[in-house]
Write an enzyme that holds these catalytic residues in place. Structure first.
Site, PDB file in Angstrom:
ATOM      1  N   ASP A 150       0.546  -1.189  -0.117  1.00 21.23           N
ATOM      2  CA  ASP A 150       0.025   0.081   0.013  1.00 21.23           C
ATOM      3  C   ASP A 150       1.059   1.312  -0.059  1.00 21.23           C
ATOM      4  OD1 ASP A 150       1.190  -0.214   2.454  1.00 21.23           O
ATOM      5  OD2 ASP A 150      -1.050  -0.963   3.516  1.00 21.23           O
ATOM      6  N   ASP A 164      -7.797  -2.496  13.777  1.00 19.46           N
ATOM      7  CA  ASP A 164      -9.335  -2.839  13.717  1.00 19.46           C
ATOM      8  C   ASP A 164      -9.339  -4.055  12.742  1.00 19.46           C
ATOM      9  OD1 ASP A 164      -8.001  -1.779  11.267  1.00 19.46           O
ATOM     10  OD2 ASP A 164      -9.454  -0.111  11.079  1.00 19.46           O
ATOM     11  N   HIS A 167      -7.425  -4.470   9.843  1.00 23.86           N
ATOM     12  CA  HIS A 167      -6.934  -4.152   8.497  1.00 23.86           C
ATOM     13  C   HIS A 167      -5.787  -5.181   8.085  1.00 23.86           C
ATOM     14  CE1 HIS A 167      -4.727  -0.201   9.794  1.00 23.86           C
ATOM     15  NE2 HIS A 167      -3.949  -1.078   9.474  1.00 23.86           N
ATOM     16  N   GLU A 207      -9.504  -1.843   5.197  1.00 19.76           N
ATOM     17  CA  GLU A 207     -10.204  -1.707   6.362  1.00 19.76           C
ATOM     18  C   GLU A 207     -11.607  -2.368   6.540  1.00 19.76           C
ATOM     19  OE1 GLU A 207      -8.978   0.057   8.452  1.00 19.76           O
ATOM     20  OE2 GLU A 207      -8.208   2.272   7.970  1.00 19.76           O
TER      21      GLU A 207
END
Ligand code: F6R
Length: 236
Positions: free
Chosen positions: A67, A136, A138, A143
């Site tokens: 990313d 979370d 990810h 996400e």
């Protein structure tokens, strides 16, 4: 799934580097999927040590990163291209022309994503994908969402991710709110997945991801469907 619990970040890094080194030794022209963030920094240090000692040769390795922040070019010191150069590529004998990080500067991020997936496909996919995990759940910057997205795509970062990443920026306002991330398709197609996580704060999300229901609300839970996942965790 192979779950390896170790008692220090150093052991996590040595173990992860040994697995990556084994991959490179077994297949010198392998395709590595690489991650940024704090978790793999020690792993990269251990790989550099092996390269310095003449035990590892990156000259025929190709890499694709997960990313990049939207709006940061590769010379920005918080861009993931810059991270990869300074934490690994500048210190091993990899050919930088064989290293790919998606561009967060493209005017057309959908086209950039499609070109990135085409590039990964042209390499024959990823042999070993290194991952961290967000609080979370990810992976990459996939996400929590209503669906798992297959392709490389643009994402809005969640508030908790922005807060977690603020530690690297002078001010939370400087943290980009968008990123481009490899989707679940390329990650799930990787022949092997190696996830590294450290810190007591990652324990709950690891439990949810690997022992809870498979749901896009916990993106890493999709890895329960992957046939070859190794997780290395250190609570310290
Ligand atoms: C980084 C990435 C992210 C991180 C995750 C954990 O390329 O894709 O998924 O792996 O945010 O970050 P750290 O390791 O800093 O806790």
């Amino acid at each position: 799934m192979n779950f390896i619990k170790v008692d220090s970040y150093e052991k996590l890094s040595i173990t992860a580097a040994n697995i990556i080194a084994a991959q490179i030794i077994m297949k010198p022209n392998c395709v590595l999927g690489l991650a940024t963030g704090s978790s793999p920094v020690g792993t990269y240090k251990e790989l550099i040590k092996k390269c310095d000692a003449g035990e590892l040769d990156f000259s025929t390795v190709t890499s694709v990163n997960l990313d990049e922040y939207v709006g940061l070019d590769g010379s920005h010191d918080q861009s993931y291209r810059y991270f990869m150069n300074t934490n690994l590529f500048d210190h091993v004998n990899i050919d930088k022309a064989r290293t790919a990080v998606p561009s967060g500067m493209s005017d057309d991020l959908a086209a950039e994503g499609a070109a990135y997936d085409k590039h990964i496909a042209s390499l024959g996919g990823i042999d070993l994908q290194l991952l961290g995990i967000g609080l979370d759940g990810h992976i990459g910057f996939n996400e929590p969402a209503d669906v798992f997205v297959k392709e490389t795509h643009e994402v809005e970062l969640h508030e908790s991710t922005i807060e977690a990443n603020a530690r690297f920026f002078a001010d939370i306002k400087d943290v980009p709110t968008k990123a481009i991330t490899m989707g679940m398709g390329a990650i799930m197609n990787a022949k092997k997945v190696l996830l590294v996580a450290n810190g007591a704060n990652k324990k709950d999300i690891l439990e949810k991801s690997f022992f809870g229901p498979i749901t896009p609300q916990v993106p890493a839970s999709i890895l329960q469907l992957h046939p070859d996942v190794t997780v290395i965790y250190s609570e310290n």
